[in-house]
Design an enzyme around this catalytic site. Sequence first.
Site, mmCIF file in Angstrom:
data_model
loop_
_atom_site.group_PDB
_atom_site.id
_atom_site.type_symbol
_atom_site.label_atom_id
_atom_site.label_comp_id
_atom_site.label_asym_id
_atom_site.label_seq_id
_atom_site.Cartn_x
_atom_site.Cartn_y
_atom_site.Cartn_z
ATOM 1 N N ASP A 179 -1.865 -1.041 5.909
ATOM 2 C CA ASP A 179 -2.201 -0.537 7.244
ATOM 3 C C ASP A 179 -3.688 -0.463 7.535
ATOM 4 O OD1 ASP A 179 -2.954 2.832 7.259
ATOM 5 O OD2 ASP A 179 -2.393 1.836 5.410
ATOM 6 N N ASP A 234 0.845 -1.179 0.000
ATOM 7 C CA ASP A 234 0.000 0.000 0.000
ATOM 8 C C ASP A 234 0.889 1.240 0.000
ATOM 9 O OD1 ASP A 234 -2.379 1.543 0.297
ATOM 10 O OD2 ASP A 234 -2.082 1.595 2.464
ATOM 11 N N ASP A 236 -0.363 4.972 1.193
ATOM 12 C CA ASP A 236 -0.616 5.910 2.287
ATOM 13 C C ASP A 236 -0.417 5.256 3.645
ATOM 14 O OD1 ASP A 236 -1.307 7.974 0.535
ATOM 15 O OD2 ASP A 236 -3.392 7.313 0.432
ATOM 16 N N LYS A 285 -7.400 -5.033 -5.014
ATOM 17 C CA LYS A 285 -6.040 -5.344 -4.537
ATOM 18 C C LYS A 285 -5.817 -6.847 -4.496
ATOM 19 C CE LYS A 285 -5.015 -1.179 -1.859
ATOM 20 N NZ LYS A 285 -4.432 -0.654 -0.618
#
Length: 299
Positions: A243, A87, A89, A220
């Site tokens: 996250d 990922d 961010d 994803k």
Amino acid sequence: MQRMKIVITIIANPKIFPLTKLRAKQLSEEFGSEPPRWLAKEIACELRLENELNTVRKAAATSSFKSMFDIIVQPMHGRRKKLLLTDMDSTIVKNETLDELANLTGFGKQISAITDRAMKGELDFKTALIERVKMLQGVPEQALHDTWAKIELMQGARELVSTMKANGATCILISGGFKFFTDRLSELLKFDRNFANTLLLENGILTGAINEPILDKNSKRSALFQLIKTYNLDQSETIAVGDGANDLPMILSAGMGVAFHAKPILEKKAPACIRFGDLTAVLYIQGYKKADFKNSNNS
């Protein structure tokens, strides 16, 4: 119960609690393993033993050292991975790029609140993303460039990508955020490919819409399996890092899934959790020593 060769990786944040020789020895005794093998002085070591995987994972979860160190348990075989999906961010970068962009528009508090709920899994990601992007209608394209200037790399990001690539792995950046940022980050860190959503512009102004289909948590996971097929890999040869709730299906489907300073919904379910270390922890998990690390600035 099937016994197998197991490796336990112990990772410290030396600014909080260094991993001393004494603590490593105590952990070795607690798990009944071979003597510690050091990956980085006062930062990381590994313990090797033969036991039943779930038994050791339960012991690690209740270890008296759990509040000081990241403790990751996995089979010894196949720990070095050939495909990284991560990922963006709050993972590869410290920022939430949409929130940073929103801070330049006057909608910072509203958009940040929605982002937080979406990453906790309290809101549907697609719905939350569409709602937040609508607030950006009329914002000039220059705000994207201004936001990019504020982006900070997560500690260990350069080493993670550079080291894995130097050892033959393919590195993919995949985000529910925006291509404007993933393209630039991918070029900076030398990712092999990147996937993200596209903000729509008209005459240099954000329209408040994004290009369909929207890349979400299911996208994803689908990308992971498509990349496994493209690169002719086994599922076990992959590692995924994220996250938030939007990363959960990808992380549960990878050969090793890592929750990185994650929201509780992800931390509860991920096979590996990094709460203290930086992104170099993802390398230690795979058995890399600090001396093996590369950096895109000097590799």
